[in-house]
Design a protein around this motif. Sequence first.
Motif, mmCIF file in Angstrom:
data_model
loop_
_atom_site.group_PDB
_atom_site.id
_atom_site.type_symbol
_atom_site.label_atom_id
_atom_site.label_comp_id
_atom_site.label_asym_id
_atom_site.label_seq_id
_atom_site.Cartn_x
_atom_site.Cartn_y
_atom_site.Cartn_z
ATOM 1 N N GLU A 47 0.825 -1.207 0.000
ATOM 2 C CA GLU A 47 0.000 0.000 0.000
ATOM 3 C C GLU A 47 0.866 1.267 0.000
ATOM 4 O O GLU A 47 0.523 2.269 -0.614
ATOM 5 C CB GLU A 47 -0.989 0.003 1.177
ATOM 6 C CG GLU A 47 -0.405 -0.003 2.555
ATOM 7 C CD GLU A 47 -0.070 -1.396 3.063
ATOM 8 O OE1 GLU A 47 -0.058 -2.341 2.251
ATOM 9 O OE2 GLU A 47 0.214 -1.528 4.266
ATOM 10 N N LEU A 48 1.997 1.205 0.672
ATOM 11 C CA LEU A 48 2.869 2.375 0.676
ATOM 12 C C LEU A 48 3.573 2.534 -0.669
ATOM 13 O O LEU A 48 3.775 3.653 -1.147
ATOM 14 C CB LEU A 48 3.896 2.269 1.815
ATOM 15 C CG LEU A 48 3.347 2.570 3.206
ATOM 16 C CD1 LEU A 48 4.432 2.429 4.243
ATOM 17 C CD2 LEU A 48 2.735 3.951 3.272
ATOM 18 N N CYS A 106 1.480 6.552 -6.940
ATOM 19 C CA CYS A 106 0.412 7.526 -7.221
ATOM 20 C C CYS A 106 0.954 8.952 -7.138
ATOM 21 O O CYS A 106 0.639 9.797 -7.985
ATOM 22 C CB CYS A 106 -0.729 7.376 -6.214
ATOM 23 S SG CYS A 106 -1.778 5.985 -6.538
ATOM 24 N N THR A 107 1.747 9.225 -6.113
ATOM 25 C CA THR A 107 2.278 10.583 -5.925
ATOM 26 C C THR A 107 3.174 10.967 -7.100
ATOM 27 O O THR A 107 3.060 12.064 -7.658
ATOM 28 C CB THR A 107 3.079 10.660 -4.606
ATOM 29 O OG1 THR A 107 2.267 10.152 -3.562
ATOM 30 C CG2 THR A 107 3.483 12.077 -4.282
ATOM 31 N N PHE A 123 2.251 1.678 -3.451
ATOM 32 C CA PHE A 123 1.180 2.195 -4.304
ATOM 33 C C PHE A 123 1.048 3.712 -4.131
ATOM 34 O O PHE A 123 0.911 4.459 -5.097
ATOM 35 C CB PHE A 123 -0.133 1.494 -3.936
ATOM 36 C CG PHE A 123 -1.341 2.026 -4.652
ATOM 37 C CD1 PHE A 123 -1.530 1.792 -6.008
ATOM 38 C CD2 PHE A 123 -2.291 2.775 -3.964
ATOM 39 C CE1 PHE A 123 -2.643 2.291 -6.663
ATOM 40 C CE2 PHE A 123 -3.409 3.278 -4.616
ATOM 41 C CZ PHE A 123 -3.585 3.030 -5.966
ATOM 42 N N LEU A 124 1.139 4.152 -2.886
ATOM 43 C CA LEU A 124 1.027 5.581 -2.587
ATOM 44 C C LEU A 124 2.177 6.368 -3.232
ATOM 45 O O LEU A 124 1.973 7.439 -3.807
ATOM 46 C CB LEU A 124 1.027 5.788 -1.065
ATOM 47 C CG LEU A 124 0.791 7.195 -0.571
ATOM 48 C CD1 LEU A 124 -0.563 7.705 -1.004
ATOM 49 C CD2 LEU A 124 0.897 7.255 0.954
ATOM 50 N N CYS A 142 1.098 11.559 -10.141
ATOM 51 C CA CYS A 142 0.346 12.812 -10.016
ATOM 52 C C CYS A 142 1.233 14.005 -10.391
ATOM 53 O O CYS A 142 0.845 14.848 -11.201
ATOM 54 C CB CYS A 142 -0.165 12.952 -8.579
ATOM 55 S SG CYS A 142 -0.693 14.597 -8.131
ATOM 56 N N TYR A 143 2.438 14.053 -9.832
ATOM 57 C CA TYR A 143 3.318 15.193 -10.114
ATOM 58 C C TYR A 143 3.827 15.156 -11.566
ATOM 59 O O TYR A 143 3.993 16.198 -12.193
ATOM 60 C CB TYR A 143 4.462 15.249 -9.104
ATOM 61 C CG TYR A 143 3.965 15.689 -7.733
ATOM 62 C CD1 TYR A 143 3.149 16.806 -7.610
ATOM 63 C CD2 TYR A 143 4.297 14.999 -6.584
ATOM 64 C CE1 TYR A 143 2.653 17.208 -6.376
ATOM 65 C CE2 TYR A 143 3.812 15.406 -5.331
ATOM 66 C CZ TYR A 143 2.993 16.504 -5.253
ATOM 67 O OH TYR A 143 2.509 16.909 -4.030
ATOM 68 N N LEU A 171 2.780 14.886 1.739
ATOM 69 C CA LEU A 171 3.113 13.680 0.972
ATOM 70 C C LEU A 171 4.609 13.387 1.039
ATOM 71 O O LEU A 171 5.030 12.232 1.160
ATOM 72 C CB LEU A 171 2.670 13.865 -0.481
ATOM 73 C CG LEU A 171 1.152 13.986 -0.660
ATOM 74 C CD1 LEU A 171 0.805 14.544 -2.020
ATOM 75 C CD2 LEU A 171 0.488 12.631 -0.456
ATOM 76 N N PHE A 182 2.090 13.999 -14.078
ATOM 77 C CA PHE A 182 0.929 14.437 -14.857
ATOM 78 C C PHE A 182 0.832 15.971 -14.847
ATOM 79 O O PHE A 182 0.643 16.600 -15.883
ATOM 80 C CB PHE A 182 -0.349 13.818 -14.266
ATOM 81 C CG PHE A 182 -1.622 14.366 -14.842
ATOM 82 C CD1 PHE A 182 -2.086 13.919 -16.069
ATOM 83 C CD2 PHE A 182 -2.356 15.339 -14.155
ATOM 84 C CE1 PHE A 182 -3.262 14.431 -16.600
ATOM 85 C CE2 PHE A 182 -3.524 15.858 -14.694
ATOM 86 C CZ PHE A 182 -3.982 15.405 -15.922
#
Lengths: 141, 344
Positions: free
Chosen positions: B19-20, B26-27, B22-23, B30-31, B292, B33
């Motif tokens: 899960e970490l 994602c971060t 994955f986080l 996101c940046y 984050l 993108f």
Amino acid sequence: MPSTRKPPVPVSGIVYGEIIYWGTCLSALLVLFGTIKSFLETNSAVSVNYLLDAVLSGKSVETIWLSSKLQQVPNTSIYLATWTSGESLTVIGIAMGVLTVIPAIFLSAIYLWRSNNHIFAIVALISGLLTMVAPSGLISP
Amino acid sequence: MVGYRSGVETMSWTKRLPELQFLILCTLCCYAFLELFITPNQLSGFSGISGIDLILTSFLLSVLVAIVSVIAGVGGGVIFTPLMLAFTSIDTLIIRSTGLVVAMFSGLVATGPFMRKGLADIKLVFLGALPILIGGFGGSLAAIYLSQHLGETGDSLVRLMLGVLLMGIAVVFVLGGAATEYPKHSERSKLAIMLKLRHMYWEDSLQKPVKYKVHNVRTAIFLLFIVGFTGGFFGLGGGWAVVPVLNLVMSVPLKVSAATSGVLLAMGNSAAIWPYINVGALIGVVAAPWMLGQIIGGIMGAHILASIKAAFVRKVLIVMLFATSIKLTARGIEGLFGISIPII
């Protein structure tokens, strides 16, 4: 002969830890979503570029918000009322991470009480109540 | 402080936590993108820098701060808040609210693993929670009162006081070799006996359980209140002070002190941050990359810890604390007395 077995971990601690851990991970995802939404919004009451410009130029908190399209200093209820905006979603995400402490404290208190740690269960309850009072804004300077 | 380091060494759990990972993914997505697909607007007064660049820079700085703070064994707030107060003109309330976010989120995400391993003592967490919660909440209310009633003078006063406090923290770090892995204490206080403050945890390095008994409960409660107040007032958190209180005053083993400190501060700061949110001082877009970065940098720092000379990082941190304290003191004196002190 000294024991070499691993001591049991208190259930109250595990319950407390797991709620906060997963709550923090979920809140981080919400914060990420809020950040992207902030930059994608074109007609937001609080534009990201305005906020960043105002913060970097050293304006006071009050001036920043009163000079924005929002024209008021936001508090918890305003963030909730405008929850679809990117900025509000981001703040709500951070707040959600912080708020995970509350259910964690209360559930942990139940397990502390069951394990005959009554004083600590009561202390936990008081801590939980205090953590609930803080967001309400009932006590302010 | 040294103990915080050894406490975090046990955080190799991160490798096993999808899960970490994955986080983190994602971060980064996101940046990436934002950088690639959003048309950036230039920030006025910062030629060539866009809002997205600033967010990305904040995130990277936060990761760096988290790594340094984990390796050096301090909370991220001790690095973030003084640096921002000393070297930027951002409103002090915004800096302090973001400082609390920086101080608490690495602790929040570490709470689960520390509890699972039985390293953090739940009884100590709740015993310390009340004084830290009350102190932290009171501290943040005092900070807002000071800012609303004294304006610029209040900001200068905060800078001056923090400069002096930081100098004290730096001195504590220089003299900080007194921490002991398994402290021994002859007499127990009646309160500790009454509260049955004794516990046992599994010590991996010894491959056996270690028992400990808690001492000096009243003194520790008072000190934790002070730590909570200063943490809430300056937006520092209190990682630099809670470990010594637990280890040196309460005679709790270093590893348990370190883990309990992180959990305790995450809870304590959860009340302190609300007065800032309720006066609009927590700007989401500013605080988000710092939050984050703390989560991800905290994990990375725990991995790097095993392969780096932590003593070198601590020396760098001490120099940074001294330099920042001088700059803060100078800015405080300048603001209060109108004297110009030529320090960069």
